[in-house]
Design an enzyme around this catalytic site. Structure first.
Site, PDB file in Angstrom:
ATOM      1  N   CYS A   1      42.848  40.793  49.903  1.00 56.97           N
ATOM      2  CA  CYS A   1      41.817  41.165  50.881  1.00 56.97           C
ATOM      3  C   CYS A   1      42.142  40.609  52.272  1.00 56.97           C
ATOM      4  O   CYS A   1      42.407  39.413  52.427  1.00 56.97           O
ATOM      5  CB  CYS A   1      40.463  40.642  50.401  1.00 56.97           C
ATOM      6  SG  CYS A   1      39.161  40.800  51.619  1.00 56.97           S
TER       7      CYS A   1
ATOM      8  N   CYS B   1      28.339  49.918  55.396  1.00 55.72           N
ATOM      9  CA  CYS B   1      28.920  48.739  54.761  1.00 55.72           C
ATOM     10  C   CYS B   1      28.704  47.554  55.703  1.00 55.72           C
ATOM     11  O   CYS B   1      29.208  47.548  56.828  1.00 55.72           O
ATOM     12  CB  CYS B   1      30.403  49.028  54.528  1.00 55.72           C
ATOM     13  SG  CYS B   1      31.266  47.710  53.712  1.00 55.72           S
TER      14      CYS B   1
ATOM     15  N   CYS C   1      35.706  34.960  55.424  1.00 54.96           N
ATOM     16  CA  CYS C   1      35.285  34.723  54.040  1.00 54.96           C
ATOM     17  C   CYS C   1      36.087  33.558  53.460  1.00 54.96           C
ATOM     18  O   CYS C   1      37.283  33.425  53.717  1.00 54.96           O
ATOM     19  CB  CYS C   1      35.505  35.969  53.189  1.00 54.96           C
ATOM     20  SG  CYS C   1      34.890  35.766  51.501  1.00 54.96           S
TER      21      CYS C   1
HETATM   22 FE1  SF4 Z   1      35.776  37.610  50.467  1.00 55.49          FE
HETATM   23 FE2  SF4 Z   1      37.496  39.636  50.538  1.00 55.49          FE
HETATM   24 FE3  SF4 Z   1      37.094  38.318  48.242  1.00 55.49          FE
HETATM   25 FE4  SF4 Z   1      35.156  39.918  49.265  1.00 55.49          FE
HETATM   26  S1  SF4 Z   1      37.172  40.552  48.501  1.00 55.49           S
HETATM   27  S2  SF4 Z   1      34.916  37.852  48.406  1.00 55.49           S
HETATM   28  S3  SF4 Z   1      35.465  39.582  51.481  1.00 55.49           S
HETATM   29  S4  SF4 Z   1      37.997  37.470  50.127  1.00 55.49           S
END
Ligand code: SF4
Length: 350
Positions: free
Chosen positions: A123, A109, A116
């Protein structure tokens, strides 16, 4: 000084021709040392002349991410904490599959950004915010670290079999470097990963989706996580700026090869998106997409108020989809005990 890992084969060939007056075959030899033989210095490149190696060392270096920490889960999942050249930290995860022919195979991964910007509310990476994009050397450097860790040095019998761009970051918001990485991965004289062994997972970025589809360089996975726009906007506020019905319309016309299907990711969270009504609605909206659903149970993270779904709900959800002829598979997340499972990567808490 140039990090040679930032060159595609074509770029390396051009650079060696103009800077070092070396022919094409020499660039291919160097490329093989970099990606197939995981060379970390020029001295070990035994079929390259001493003079050429010296000239390479004057102008370039081979810069791998530095391994700060390796954590191993009870289920074999292995998480690497990596430091990049400017001190930024990212994580990369190796996930084992069952051993066959006495040989264990792995999926890696990969992270594509430091942090992000998408801010999905479930997340860990999203909660920590965005720092910067990763370059090709940093993205593919994760693979070199993993292969060295696994002792995976036989291109004819690789143990690292599959790659998923599902680590930290939204890969399609770092489109240029991700596309360059995909092109480099496809080189049979380099790492040699065919597109069917690579999956790019996105929450749905319009421009990037079109570019990835046109390239045919990887399979596609899309994070849905909700069967309607209102709930999706609550869970994935930035991703939902591209309305769900438009995203689904784009998936229906997404260019696919024979037998290729889009993976639709759906993270089940207790009493949020895991009811039979959600399952029925989901079946309705994805019915026309040539895809399969991956159901994943939410992995708790600190600072978020969501909970994992209970087993009976997950089973009922899956059955409801099957009854409506939707292929759905419950995918057990690995590496929860070391916070390496989906949505748990953050790298900032060290
Ligand atoms: Fe970003 Fe997490 Fe959403 Fe994936 S799940 S786009 S890493 S915030």
């Amino acid at each position: 000084m140039i990090n040679l890992l930032n060159f595609t084969l074509r770029e390396l060939t051009d650079w060696m021709r103009t800077e070092l007056c070396e022919p094409l075959f020499r660039a291919v030899q160097v490329w093989q040392w970099l990606w197939q033989k995981t060379a970390r210095d020029f001295a070990s490149m035994s079929n390259i002349s001493k003079d050429c190696r010296a000239r390479l060392a004057e102008r370039a270096y081979i810069g791998w991410p530095e391994t700060v920490l390796i954590r191993k889960s009870q289920d074999g999942t292995t998480k690497f904490l990596l430091r990049l050249h400017d001190g930024a930290l990212v994580e990369s995860v190796l996930i084992p599959s069952d051993a066959r022919d006495g040989m264990r195979r792995w999926t890696q991964c990969l992270s594509s950004q430091v942090g992000c910007a998408m801010g999905c509310t479930f997340c860990a990476t999203g909660q920590a915010g965005f720092e910067r994009n990763m370059d090709m050397a940093e993205i593919l450097g994760q693979i070199l670290v993993a292969r060295a860790h696994l002792g995976d040095t036989r291109p004819d019998r690789p143990t690292l079999r599959n790659l998923v761009f599902m680590g930290m970051g939204e890969p399609l918001l770092n489109l240029d470097e991700v596309m360059r990485s995909l092109a480099a991965l496809n080189s049979t004289q380099g790492l040699g990963f065919s597109p069917r062994r690579i999956t790019v997972s996105t929450c749905g970025i319009q421009k990037g989706l079109a570019a990835l589809g046109e390239s045919g360089l990887a399979y596609l996975a899309v994070s849905l996580h909700a069967p309607n726009q209102t709930l999706r906007a609550r869970l994935m506020p930035k991703a939902a700026r591209w309305p769900l019905d438009e995203l689904l319309a784009a998936l229906k016309t997404y260019p696919l090869k024979t037998r290729e299907r889009i993976t639709l990711e759906y993270l089940l969270m207790r009493n949020v998106n895991d009811t039979p009504e959600h399952a029925r609605k989901l079946a309705r909206i994805v019915g026309d997409v040539k895809g399969k659903l991956n159901l994943i149970a939410y992995n708790p993270i600190t600072g978020a108020s969501y909970e994992a779904p209970d087993k009976a709900r997950v089973l009922a959800f899956e059955q409801c989809l099957w009854k409506r002829h939707i292929t759905a598979v419950f995918r057990r997340s690995k590496g929860q005990d070391i916070e390496a499972a989906c949505g748990q990567l953050r790298a900032f808490c060290y």
